[in-house]
Structures are given as C-alpha cells and as structure tokens.
Scaffold this motif. Structure first.
Motif, mmCIF file in Angstrom:
data_model
loop_
_atom_site.group_PDB
_atom_site.id
_atom_site.type_symbol
_atom_site.label_atom_id
_atom_site.label_comp_id
_atom_site.label_asym_id
_atom_site.label_seq_id
_atom_site.Cartn_x
_atom_site.Cartn_y
_atom_site.Cartn_z
ATOM 1 N N CYS A 10 38.909 45.420 31.255
ATOM 2 C CA CYS A 10 38.115 46.785 31.808
ATOM 3 C C CYS A 10 38.145 47.757 30.729
ATOM 4 C CB CYS A 10 38.803 47.404 32.992
ATOM 5 S SG CYS A 10 38.772 46.288 34.439
ATOM 6 N N ASN A 14 34.326 49.027 29.154
ATOM 7 C CA ASN A 14 34.206 50.522 29.233
ATOM 8 C C ASN A 14 33.808 51.213 28.184
ATOM 9 O OD1 ASN A 14 34.168 50.504 32.116
ATOM 10 N ND2 ASN A 14 36.695 50.918 32.076
ATOM 11 N N TRP A 49 35.251 49.870 40.741
ATOM 12 C CA TRP A 49 34.050 49.156 40.172
ATOM 13 C C TRP A 49 32.724 49.360 40.517
ATOM 14 C CZ3 TRP A 49 37.117 43.835 40.864
ATOM 15 C CH2 TRP A 49 38.334 44.043 39.955
#
Length: 232
Positions: A10, A14, A49
């Motif tokens: 993640c 990101n 998400w």
C-alpha cells in the motif's frame, strides 16, 4: 492476510499514485491462504481502499478449488477451479453469497476475477443474474475486449515487466507471498512506468471492440505453450 507485506504494498503504490484493482475473497476457506491472523479492521480498511479510488473485485466466494475442469473453461490457465465445470445453480449460489457479503460490508464490487484464473460461461451467466458486475479481469489479449455483454481486461503476468507489444492489461500481484527482491523490482518498475498506469474505472468507461484476430492468435499461442509445458 500478512499485514506487514500488505502495508508495504500500500505504501509503495500510494507513493507512485497507482490505483490498483484489489480482489477480495468474501468467505475465505482456503487453508493455503489462511496462514495469518484475521485483520481486525479488514472491512473498514477495504472501505478506505474503495474511497481512495481503488477498484474492488469479487474474488470468487471461498477460494476453495473443488473442480478439476479449469482447462475446459474460458481461460484454461490451470486444471483446478472454484467455478469452471460447476452447474449454473451452484455458481449462482457462490456468486450471490459472495456479492452479498461484500455489499453488506459497505462495498459494491464492479469487477470479478476467479481463483486460479479459471471460469466458464456459467460463471459469466451467474454474474449477470446475481450481480451488477459486468467487468472481468482475466484473459489473454493485447487489449480489453467485449463479449456477451461483458468487458474483459487482460491479465498477462504475475509480475511487472515491459512488454514489447503495446497494449492494456493487468499484472496479478500477491503481496502475501512477495519477498524483498520482488518488492524491489516492483519499485524499480513503478519508478520508471508509474505514468503509464490507468484505473479500472477509466477502462470500464471506455468503448471497446470484440476480440480481434491477433488476440485470438495470442491466446492460442499462450495456452498451447502452457499445455506443452504441462502446466496443469
């Protein structure tokens, strides 16, 4: 889920602004994946998400592959399958239950991809009858294509790499099993090509044509190669 690896993934995507397509198993009962403690805030995290523009996909129902008819389906990637070969009623029940679990937890999946990448026409019909899902991320082709009222987004590899022929496709990554070297390769790839990524929603909003002759040749060559290697 391995929270450490998932959090690492993640943070990485990101940092590069990538909006992935995430497959969620609604009622996981696969002992090969149930090797870590349950994520205590999983559904809240999944809602984050979705809120961040990530695509949410229904990834089967329980991830238990009881069928050996995968090679008879629409994407003959493996022999094992959770769906291919099952009667329509059985597939409708799986799809309906899985879809309901996700919607009950505040998620409305618009995409589907099956465990072991294997499904058949009954799977497509079950999705049509039991859900609003009309996009499947699993097939071999150079670009997304339409068939029987569905959009199919090609999935060509389990790791990111440059392809000599231009196209639009997904890479299927499993953070739970990725090591340091694989994360390093992914970061190098994103550093070079993050600009080339798009989002599932943007693909679904575009108009696409049916499968082309070059795509059919690619599919035939790909699955013939797998058969010759004995990958079943």
């Amino acid at each position: 889920m391995d929270s450490t690896r998932w959090n690492r993934m993640c943070s990485l995507i990101n940092a590069y602004g990538v909006k992935p397509l995430v497959g969620i198993i609604p009622a996981n009962a696969d002992p090969q994946t149930m090797i870590y403690p349950c994520h205590p805030q999983f559904w809240d995290t999944a809602q984050l998400w979705a809120g961040n523009g990530w695509g949410i996909a229904l990834h089967g129902y329980d991830h238990v592959c009881t069928s050996n008819k995968g090679l008879d389906g629409l994407n003959p990637f493996w022999k094992r399958s959770e769906f291919a070969g099952l009667a329509l009623d059985a597939q409708r029940e799986k799809i309906s239950k899985g879809y309901s679990i996700l919607t009950e937890h505040g998620l409305k999946p618009k995409y589907f991809f099956a465990p072991s990448h294997t499904f058949d026409r009954n799977t497509i019909e079950a999705l049509r009858l039991e859900t609003d899902i009309r996009t499947v991320s699993d097939t071999i082709a150079f670009r997304p294509y339409t068939d029987d009222g569905f959009l199919f987004i090609p999935q060509i590899s389990g790791h990111c790499y440059t392809v000599p022929t231009a196209g639009i496709y997904t890479f299927c990554l499993h953070p739970q099993t990725m090591g340091d070297g694989q994360f390093a390769l992914l970061e190098t790839f994103l550093d070079r090509y993050a600009y080339a990524f798009t989002t599932p929603d943007s693909l679904a909003a575009r108009s696409w044509k049916p499968l082309t002759a070059p795509d059919r040749l690619l599919r035939k060559a790909f699955f013939t190669y797998r058969k010759l290697r004995g990958l079943k």
